[in-house]
Scaffold this motif. Structure first.
Motif, PDB file in Angstrom:
ATOM      1  N   THR A  79      66.357 -58.805  11.939  1.00 23.61           N
ATOM      2  CA  THR A  79      67.097 -60.026  12.268  1.00 23.61           C
ATOM      3  C   THR A  79      67.652 -60.722  11.028  1.00 23.61           C
ATOM      4  N   THR A  80      66.992 -60.577   9.894  1.00 24.17           N
ATOM      5  CA  THR A  80      67.490 -61.207   8.669  1.00 24.17           C
ATOM      6  C   THR A  80      68.814 -60.587   8.220  1.00 24.17           C
ATOM      7  N   LEU A  81      69.063 -59.344   8.609  1.00 26.32           N
ATOM      8  CA  LEU A  81      70.353 -58.725   8.298  1.00 26.32           C
ATOM      9  C   LEU A  81      71.495 -59.441   9.009  1.00 26.32           C
ATOM     10  N   VAL A  82      71.187 -60.118  10.120  1.00 22.33           N
ATOM     11  CA  VAL A  82      72.190 -60.851  10.897  1.00 22.33           C
ATOM     12  C   VAL A  82      72.240 -62.306  10.468  1.00 22.33           C
ATOM     13  N   GLY A  83      71.077 -62.941  10.379  1.00 19.35           N
ATOM     14  CA  GLY A  83      71.014 -64.350   9.972  1.00 19.35           C
ATOM     15  C   GLY A  83      70.926 -65.277  11.157  1.00 19.35           C
ATOM     16  N   ASP A  84      69.890 -66.096  11.182  1.00 24.10           N
ATOM     17  CA  ASP A  84      69.643 -67.031  12.275  1.00 24.10           C
ATOM     18  C   ASP A  84      70.464 -68.303  12.074  1.00 24.10           C
ATOM     19  N   PRO A  85      71.334 -68.655  13.037  1.00 30.74           N
ATOM     20  CA  PRO A  85      72.116 -69.888  12.888  1.00 30.74           C
ATOM     21  C   PRO A  85      71.323 -71.153  13.207  1.00 30.74           C
ATOM     22  N   SER A  86      70.121 -71.004  13.773  1.00 30.68           N
ATOM     23  CA  SER A  86      69.337 -72.159  14.212  1.00 30.68           C
ATOM     24  C   SER A  86      69.048 -73.106  13.053  1.00 30.68           C
ATOM     25  N   SER A 164      81.377 -76.560  13.251  1.00 33.07           N
ATOM     26  CA  SER A 164      81.586 -76.068  11.888  1.00 33.07           C
ATOM     27  C   SER A 164      81.965 -74.603  11.843  1.00 33.07           C
ATOM     28  N   GLY A 165      81.707 -73.889  12.945  1.00 37.06           N
ATOM     29  CA  GLY A 165      82.074 -72.485  13.004  1.00 37.06           C
ATOM     30  C   GLY A 165      80.868 -71.586  13.171  1.00 37.06           C
ATOM     31  N   LEU A 166      80.878 -70.781  14.212  1.00 38.37           N
ATOM     32  CA  LEU A 166      79.799 -69.848  14.501  1.00 38.37           C
ATOM     33  C   LEU A 166      80.359 -68.440  14.429  1.00 38.37           C
ATOM     34  N   SER A 167      79.850 -67.634  13.514  1.00 37.22           N
ATOM     35  CA  SER A 167      80.376 -66.284  13.354  1.00 37.22           C
ATOM     36  C   SER A 167      79.886 -65.378  14.481  1.00 37.22           C
ATOM     37  N   PHE A 168      80.610 -64.316  14.736  1.00 37.03           N
ATOM     38  CA  PHE A 168      80.222 -63.389  15.795  1.00 37.03           C
ATOM     39  C   PHE A 168      78.898 -62.715  15.483  1.00 37.03           C
ATOM     40  N   ILE A 169      78.655 -62.417  14.209  1.00 35.85           N
ATOM     41  CA  ILE A 169      77.392 -61.759  13.860  1.00 35.85           C
ATOM     42  C   ILE A 169      76.210 -62.680  14.162  1.00 35.85           C
ATOM     43  N   GLU A 170      76.357 -63.990  13.893  1.00 38.92           N
ATOM     44  CA  GLU A 170      75.292 -64.941  14.201  1.00 38.92           C
ATOM     45  C   GLU A 170      75.109 -65.086  15.716  1.00 38.92           C
ATOM     46  N   PHE A 171      76.196 -64.967  16.458  1.00 37.56           N
ATOM     47  CA  PHE A 171      76.140 -65.116  17.910  1.00 37.56           C
ATOM     48  C   PHE A 171      75.214 -64.064  18.527  1.00 37.56           C
ATOM     49  N   ASN A 172      75.059 -62.935  17.859  1.00 34.62           N
ATOM     50  CA  ASN A 172      74.202 -61.864  18.360  1.00 34.62           C
ATOM     51  C   ASN A 172      72.716 -62.131  18.124  1.00 34.62           C
ATOM     52  N   TYR A 173      72.396 -63.111  17.284  1.00 36.01           N
ATOM     53  CA  TYR A 173      70.999 -63.312  16.879  1.00 36.01           C
ATOM     54  C   TYR A 173      70.081 -63.565  18.073  1.00 36.01           C
ATOM     55  N   MET A 174      70.521 -64.385  19.001  1.00 31.81           N
ATOM     56  CA  MET A 174      69.683 -64.725  20.155  1.00 31.81           C
ATOM     57  C   MET A 174      69.306 -63.474  20.945  1.00 31.81           C
ATOM     58  N   LEU A 175      70.256 -62.563  21.123  1.00 28.97           N
ATOM     59  CA  LEU A 175      69.972 -61.338  21.863  1.00 28.97           C
ATOM     60  C   LEU A 175      68.970 -60.462  21.124  1.00 28.97           C
ATOM     61  N   LEU A 176      69.087 -60.417  19.798  1.00 35.11           N
ATOM     62  CA  LEU A 176      68.157 -59.601  19.016  1.00 35.11           C
ATOM     63  C   LEU A 176      66.741 -60.162  19.095  1.00 35.11           C
ATOM     64  N   GLN A 177      66.612 -61.496  19.018  1.00 32.04           N
ATOM     65  CA  GLN A 177      65.277 -62.080  19.116  1.00 32.04           C
ATOM     66  C   GLN A 177      64.719 -61.899  20.517  1.00 32.04           C
TER      67      GLN A 177
END
Length: 225
Positions: A79-86, A164-177
């Motif tokens: 998950t750190t490869l993606v980055g948590d936007p929280s 402020s802007g949410l990147s697509f890669i960060e948008f995937n974080y919830m699904l990965l967790q």
């Protein structure tokens, strides 16, 4: 030697110590904790050591173990490869696999000071072991189809970032967790995920995924930030 958490339900210990911010059905969780269960907390290795904000989560795992439950300390190498936007106002710096692996080693040792890992009394896992092997198309079909974009955007961690802007890669974080929770449920019968209150939406996503795929009810608990 039995600790004080053996004398009462560990949920009551958490509440007395001010560890609880939110939880799913309290009565159901308390009943679940009357027998030994497996729980987990994820730690993304964004630095080479823990910071003070990790103290309550680590102590919570220690209390769970003292009360007879089995904790899993999950290192978020994937998950750190993606980055948590929280809780962030801007995108995290993307880290290399090598840097993440070094940091992961740095946070493994301190956990051993608080948890007893012998005889599988506690487990340590790295989600890179399963997330980095995922086929993206299969992941979208098998996991992504269960999630509504509208529902995801309603999560506080995403709402804060939309301006402020949410990147697509960060948008995937919830699904990965969410996938992590399902993976640990499937392989270790993990029925409780805990974490900071900024993780509430992510944890609920995992509970939702398990209910959709397995038809099982699992639990969530967050700590105040």
């Amino acid at each position: 030697m039995k600790g004080e958490t053996d004398l009462q339900n560990v949920l009551e210990t958490f509440e007395e110590r001010g560890f609880v911010e939110q939880m799913t059905d309290r009565d159901a969780l308390r009943r679940a904790l009357e027998d030994p269960i497996t729980c987990y907390i994820g730690f993304d290795p964004t630095a080479g050591s823990f910071h003070v904000g990790s103290l309550v989560p680590i102590m919570s795992l220690a209390h769970m173990q003292r009360a007879g439950h089995r904790p899993i300390a999950l290192v978020g190498g994937g998950t750190t490869l993606v980055g948590d936007p929280s809780g962030k106002t801007e995108m995290r710096r993307l880290m290399s696999r090598e840097e993440i692996d070094r940091n992961a080693e740095g946070i493994r040792k301190p956990l051993s000071r608080f948890l007893e890992f012998s005889s599988e009394k506690a487990l340590m896992a790295n989600n890179a072991d399963w997330l980095c092997e995922l086929n993206y198309i299969e992941f979208l079909r098998d996991i992504g189809r269960h999630f509504s974009v509208n529902r995801m955007l309603a999560a506080e961690s995403y709402k804060v970032r939309l301006e402020s802007g949410l990147s697509f890669i960060e948008f995937n974080y919830m699904l990965l967790q969410a996938y992590d929770y399902w993976h640990l449920f499937k392989h270790y019968q993990c029925r409780l995920q805990m974490g900071g209150n900024d993780q509430w939406g992510n944890i609920l996503a995992g509970a939702y995924l398990i209910r959709r795929i397995e038809g099982e009810v699992v639990h969530a608990l967050t700590f105040p930030l």
